[in-house]
Design an enzyme around this catalytic site. Structure first.
Site, PDB file in Angstrom:
ATOM      1  N   SER A  30       0.819  -1.213   0.000  1.00 35.18           N
ATOM      2  CA  SER A  30       0.000   0.000   0.000  1.00 35.18           C
ATOM      3  C   SER A  30       0.859   1.273   0.000  1.00 35.18           C
ATOM      4  CB  SER A  30      -0.951  -0.003   1.196  1.00 35.18           C
ATOM      5  OG  SER A  30      -0.214  -0.160   2.391  1.00 35.18           O
ATOM      6  N   GLY A  84       8.267  -0.438   0.154  1.00 34.93           N
ATOM      7  CA  GLY A  84       7.823  -0.399   1.548  1.00 34.93           C
ATOM      8  C   GLY A  84       8.495  -1.495   2.351  1.00 34.93           C
ATOM      9  N   ALA A  85       8.082  -1.622   3.604  1.00 31.00           N
ATOM     10  CA  ALA A  85       8.590  -2.708   4.463  1.00 31.00           C
ATOM     11  C   ALA A  85       7.531  -2.983   5.529  1.00 31.00           C
ATOM     12  CB  ALA A  85       9.902  -2.308   5.119  1.00 31.00           C
ATOM     13  N   ASP A  86       7.572  -4.181   6.055  1.00 31.08           N
ATOM     14  CA  ASP A  86       6.665  -4.519   7.155  1.00 31.08           C
ATOM     15  C   ASP A  86       7.262  -4.095   8.490  1.00 31.08           C
ATOM     16  OD1 ASP A  86       4.595  -5.926   5.625  1.00 31.08           O
ATOM     17  OD2 ASP A  86       6.282  -7.197   5.088  1.00 31.08           O
ATOM     18  N   LYS A  96      10.298  -7.997   5.081  1.00 29.60           N
ATOM     19  CA  LYS A  96       9.396  -7.725   3.971  1.00 29.60           C
ATOM     20  C   LYS A  96       8.676  -9.011   3.580  1.00 29.60           C
ATOM     21  CE  LYS A  96      10.522  -5.220   0.487  1.00 29.60           C
ATOM     22  NZ  LYS A  96       9.166  -4.656   0.516  1.00 29.60           N
ATOM     23  N   GLY A  97       7.637  -8.842   2.770  1.00 23.25           N
ATOM     24  CA  GLY A  97       6.928 -10.017   2.279  1.00 23.25           C
ATOM     25  C   GLY A  97       5.504 -10.132   2.758  1.00 23.25           C
ATOM     26  N   GLU A 105      10.954  -8.647  -4.930  1.00 24.47           N
ATOM     27  CA  GLU A 105      11.432  -7.413  -4.289  1.00 24.47           C
ATOM     28  C   GLU A 105      12.923  -7.502  -3.987  1.00 24.47           C
ATOM     29  OE1 GLU A 105       7.420  -5.854  -1.997  1.00 24.47           O
ATOM     30  OE2 GLU A 105       8.633  -7.376  -1.026  1.00 24.47           O
TER      31      GLU A 105
HETATM   32  O1  LIG Z   1       7.070  -6.428   1.488  1.00 22.00           O
HETATM   33  C1  LIG Z   1       6.049  -6.007   1.001  1.00 22.00           C
HETATM   34  C2  LIG Z   1       5.263  -6.763   0.006  1.00 22.00           C
HETATM   35  O2  LIG Z   1       5.791  -8.040  -0.195  1.00 22.00           O
HETATM   36  C3  LIG Z   1       5.538  -4.651   1.382  1.00 22.00           C
HETATM   37  O3  LIG Z   1       6.538  -3.727   1.128  1.00 22.00           O
HETATM   38  C4  LIG Z   1       5.223  -4.669   2.838  1.00 22.00           C
HETATM   39  O4  LIG Z   1       4.282  -5.706   3.053  1.00 22.00           O
HETATM   40  C5  LIG Z   1       4.664  -3.326   3.298  1.00 22.00           C
HETATM   41  O5  LIG Z   1       3.402  -3.135   2.758  1.00 22.00           O
HETATM   42  P1  LIG Z   1       2.502  -1.903   3.174  1.00 22.00           P
HETATM   43  O6  LIG Z   1       3.146  -0.705   2.597  1.00 22.00           O
HETATM   44  O7  LIG Z   1       1.138  -2.217   2.569  1.00 22.00           O
HETATM   45  O8  LIG Z   1       2.441  -1.868   4.682  1.00 22.00           O
END
Ligand SMILES: O=C(CO)[C@H](O)[C@H](O)COP(=O)(O)O
EC number: 5.3.1.6
Length: 231
Positions: A30, A84-86, A96-97, A105
């Protein structure tokens, strides 16, 4: 400022790093999608870039909004990836993921001279592991791979539930045709050691620990966006 506004703030700041003529890796999720929307506006105004998407989902959005795309085969060396990143820590190690795109990615980030992470400040942690670690695995030998992951993690003192990711009734399948195991190991004090362990398991295709890959991170909070640099 709500969560979406913070993502937009981070994406706006990242856009300042995009220059005419750049070959750009374009992330998934997102936050990355807010970046794509802003990038598309600049492209409509005349900015010339070529994007390499990190997922089919990102590719669809780029095509819909008119961001020119190439495959990584066509453009194997990139100037910059924005993703982005989690979760991230102060050394800019990432999990990530969450969106299931970690393999592409990581390949795209590794092909880029620089990677800028965009995130809101809730993603910043002292030690990685609050977010379950996504591990992309080959469907063949799933049970054996899961056991091997458990044993490898246990050698590092890490235990916890490992769940096969689902999409409704179905097993979630990545763009590469693999499955994802989400590992709730809790805090991961030595992410590098876990990365080595996981890479030694044949059924593991890739994992969501991104270590020494991000050059900087743009972190948005209610007071605006700030940049963290890798040491
Ligand atoms: O690693 C990712 C997808 O594989 C995204 O970068 C991660 O999940 C962050 O997503 P968001 O910006 O929706 O929080």
């Amino acid at each position: 400022m709500d969560a979406r506004e913070m993502k937009v703030k981070a994406a706006e700041a990242a856009l300042q790093h995009v220059e005419d003529g750049m070959r750009l890796g374009i992330g998934t999720g997102s936050t990355a999608e807010e970046f794509v929307r802003l990038l598309a506006e600049k492209v409509a105004e005349g900015l010339k870039v070529l994007g390499v998407p990190t997922s089919e989902r990102t590719a669809r959005l780029c095509l819909e909004l008119g961001v020119p795309l190439k495959s990584l085969e066509e453009l194997p060396e990139l100037d910059l990836t924005i993703d982005g990143a989690d979760e991230l820590d102060s050394a800019l190690s990432l999990i990530k993921g969450g969106g299931g795109a970690l393999l592409r990615e990581k390949i795209v980030a590794a092909a880029s001279a620089r990677m800028i992470v965009i995130a809101d400040e809730t993603k910043l942690v002292e030690t990685l592991g609050r977010f379950p670690l996504p591990i992309e695995v080959n469907p063949f030998g799933l049970a054996a791979t899961r056991i091997a992951i458990e044993k490898s993690a246990a050698r590092l003192g890490l235990t916890g539930e490992i769940r096969l990711r689902r999409a409704g009734e179905d097993v979630f399948t990545t763009d590469g045709g693999h499955f994802i195991l989400d590992a709730s190991f809790g805090r991961i004090p030595d992410a590098e050691a876990l990365s080595i362990q996981l890479h030694s398991i044949p059924g593991v295709v890739e994992h969501g620990l991104f270590i020494n890959m991000a050059s900087s991170a743009i972190i948005a909070g209610p007071a605006g966006a700030r940049t963290l640099k890798a040491n």
